[in-house]
Design a protein around this motif. Structure first.
Motif, PDB file in Angstrom:
ATOM      1  N   ASN A 353      53.501  40.837  39.436  1.00 20.76           N
ATOM      2  CA  ASN A 353      52.695  39.640  39.629  1.00 20.76           C
ATOM      3  C   ASN A 353      51.301  40.052  40.084  1.00 20.76           C
ATOM      4  N   VAL A 354      50.382  39.086  40.076  1.00 21.57           N
ATOM      5  CA  VAL A 354      48.985  39.374  40.391  1.00 21.57           C
ATOM      6  C   VAL A 354      48.510  38.422  41.476  1.00 21.57           C
ATOM      7  N   ALA A 355      47.641  38.920  42.361  1.00 19.99           N
ATOM      8  CA  ALA A 355      47.080  38.099  43.428  1.00 19.99           C
ATOM      9  C   ALA A 355      46.014  37.164  42.852  1.00 19.99           C
ATOM     10  N   HIS A 356      45.565  36.223  43.698  1.00 15.93           N
ATOM     11  CA  HIS A 356      44.567  35.258  43.253  1.00 15.93           C
ATOM     12  C   HIS A 356      43.187  35.895  43.066  1.00 15.93           C
ATOM     13  N   ASP A 357      43.007  37.148  43.512  1.00 12.70           N
ATOM     14  CA  ASP A 357      41.755  37.849  43.199  1.00 12.70           C
ATOM     15  C   ASP A 357      41.756  38.370  41.767  1.00 12.70           C
ATOM     16  N   ASN A 358      42.916  38.250  41.085  1.00 13.56           N
ATOM     17  CA  ASN A 358      43.102  38.666  39.693  1.00 13.56           C
ATOM     18  C   ASN A 358      42.866  40.167  39.480  1.00 13.56           C
ATOM     19  N   VAL A 359      42.972  40.928  40.569  1.00  9.71           N
ATOM     20  CA  VAL A 359      42.752  42.375  40.512  1.00  9.71           C
ATOM     21  C   VAL A 359      43.941  43.140  41.104  1.00  9.71           C
ATOM     22  N   THR A 360      44.491  42.621  42.201  1.00 13.54           N
ATOM     23  CA  THR A 360      45.575  43.286  42.921  1.00 13.54           C
ATOM     24  C   THR A 360      46.922  42.827  42.370  1.00 13.54           C
TER      25      THR A 360
END
Length: 460
Positions: A353-360
């Motif tokens: 899955n991906v964080a809301h920063d779309n990077v982590t």
């Protein structure tokens, strides 16, 4: 493929599954001799502790044993990001992220939590009509409940199948149905209750039970081979009209709307991953059906797809080939640019899955029965991109695949977790915590691990 051909192929698959099962069992025994999995701790699940192997703080969020989370890509948060919804034996529960306070939103186990709406503070749930047979084959009534006022409104009713998402402006619901499909494991309510999926028990050609991973492969093959009529449909929430946007005899799964584009849908072709053209995109009016990935080698597999939170990227688990080289692969939807991020074997997960920063990113790990290539892969891990310092970036061509790699950081020791229960991890909107479900203390509970370490882990 003809019926006779499918039968012959199925026999071959069973034989292969049995052989692979034997090799995996031998590998399991060898690994167990040197590093046996830790036993589950005695007593009730702790409420707040520091993982001694990673130094990260873990909280138990659920109050009731048997609680769970939504599937990893289903929307679970209010638009403001202050509340999350989870499942419990008592019904549907809200979790206030500021202080982790829980509250029962809807009482009754019969209320099946589906997702949160994108623009309103409403949780959507379904109530299936009583009767014989599989729940998917029976009528369902769909409701939305406001998480603050608890006001309930009826959204509609379907004769069979399931609804899995609302679109970005909450004007449409998305659903799928298969007519006459054989259950993956008939009369298996106990396993579904405990693990969220069927037991998938099956015997090999020698009459001996297959391990879970191989048995699941057999049952998935059987279901994929059935060729029953299936539909992908939308429901207009203003008019109540149901429209079929895609007909097939393939096995439809994982249908979701883009979080930002109200007209974009992503779904998959379920079945043996090495045989299906897994990920599809289609417009909400049924136009522009297209594939996301093209196979270039035998046993290349991809799946467990999910959108970035800004809707710009579609990400998925890619293996080239299966069980050997691992990637989180991404397609930038507007440009067609592709990025493959390399994942080390022991940081692979059942889901990413991906964080809301779309990077982590994060991985929820897997055990030896599922991934013989990852003998030390039972961890919740943080995945962060490593900077390429020696590349001639001026020579990059965005029409080609860009290769990157992840640096993995272990957050939670999942050594005592039974991976028949999928952790289904997700980041909180502020990116500070990762929420997941686990049976590492015996009962199913919902937990959150803090991304920032509390102290240094114990070495050795």
């Amino acid at each position: 493929m003809t019926t006779g051909t499918r039968r012959m192929a199925l026999k071959g698959f069973l034989a292969g599954a049995s052989a692979l099962s034997l090799s995996m069992t031998q590998a399991s025994a060898q690994t167990a001799a040197t590093s046996a999995a830790p036993a589950k701790p005695a007593g009730p699940a702790p409420k707040d502790w520091i993982d001694p192997k990673t130094g990260h703080r873990i909280l138990r969020l659920s109050d009731e044993a048997g609680s769970g989370v939504l599937y990893f890509y289903r929307h679970a948060y209010t638009p403001e990001g202050d509340l999350m919804v989870i499942k419990s034996p008592s019904g549907i529960v809200t979790v206030r992220l500021a202080d982790w306070k829980t509250s029962v939103l809807v009482r009754g186990k019969e209320n099946d939590l589906l997702f949160m709406m994108r623009t309103t503070r409403e949780a959507v749930y379904a109530v299936t009509d009583p009767g014989a047979g599989e729940a998917e084959d029976r009528p369902k009534t769909l409701y939305a409940i406001h998480v603050d006022t608890k006001k309930v409104r009826k959204l509609g009713r379907i004769a069979s199948g399931r609804v899995t998402a609302s679109n970005a402006d909450d004007s449409l619901l998305l659903g799928q149905v298969a007519y006459g499909a054989k259950p993956l494991q008939p009369k298996d309510s106990a396993s579904i209750e405990k693990f969220g999926q069927a037991e998938y028990a099956a015997l090999g050609p020698d009459g001996k039970p297959l391990n879970f991973a191989r048995a699941k492969g057999v049952r998935m093959w059987e279901r994929w081979s059935q060729r029953v009529p299936a539909e992908l449909f939308v429901i207009d929430l203003k008019t109540g009209a149901r429209k079929v946007i895609y007909n097939t005899e393939e096995w439809i799964g994982h249908a979701q709307f883009s979080p930002t584009d109200p007209n974009l849908i992503r779904f998959c072709m379920e079945g043996p991953w090495h045989r299906v053209d897994r990920i599809k995109l289609i417009n909400a009016d049924g136009t522009n059906l297209r594939s996301v990935h093209t196979r270039t080698m035998n046993m290349e597999i991809w799946g467990h797809e999910f959108f970035s939170h800004d809707g710009k990227w579609l990400w998925y688990d890619l293996q080239t080939p299966r069980g050997q080289v691992f990637w989180v692969a991404g397609l930038e939807l507007a440009t067609g640019k592709r990025v493959w991020k390399r994942v080390e074997q022991n940081h692979w997960g059942v889901h990413f899955n991906v964080a809301h920063d779309n990077v982590t990113f994060a991985s929820d790990g897997g055990d030896l029965d599922m991934v013989a290539h990852a003998p030390d892969g039972k961890w919740i891990s943080l995945l962060q991109g490593e900077t390429i310092v020696d590349a001639d970036l001026d020579g990059y061509d965005d029409s080609l695949i860009t290769i990157e790699k992840f640096k993995g950081t272990r957050l939670v020791d999942m050594g005592a977790h039974d991976y028949r229960l999928e952790p289904n991890l997700r980041f909180t909107p502020d990116g500070k915590w990762i929420v997941f479900v686990s049976n590492m203390h015996g009962d199913n509970h919902v937990y959150a691990v803090e991304v920032k370490p509390t102290r240094a882990p114990v070495k050795g």
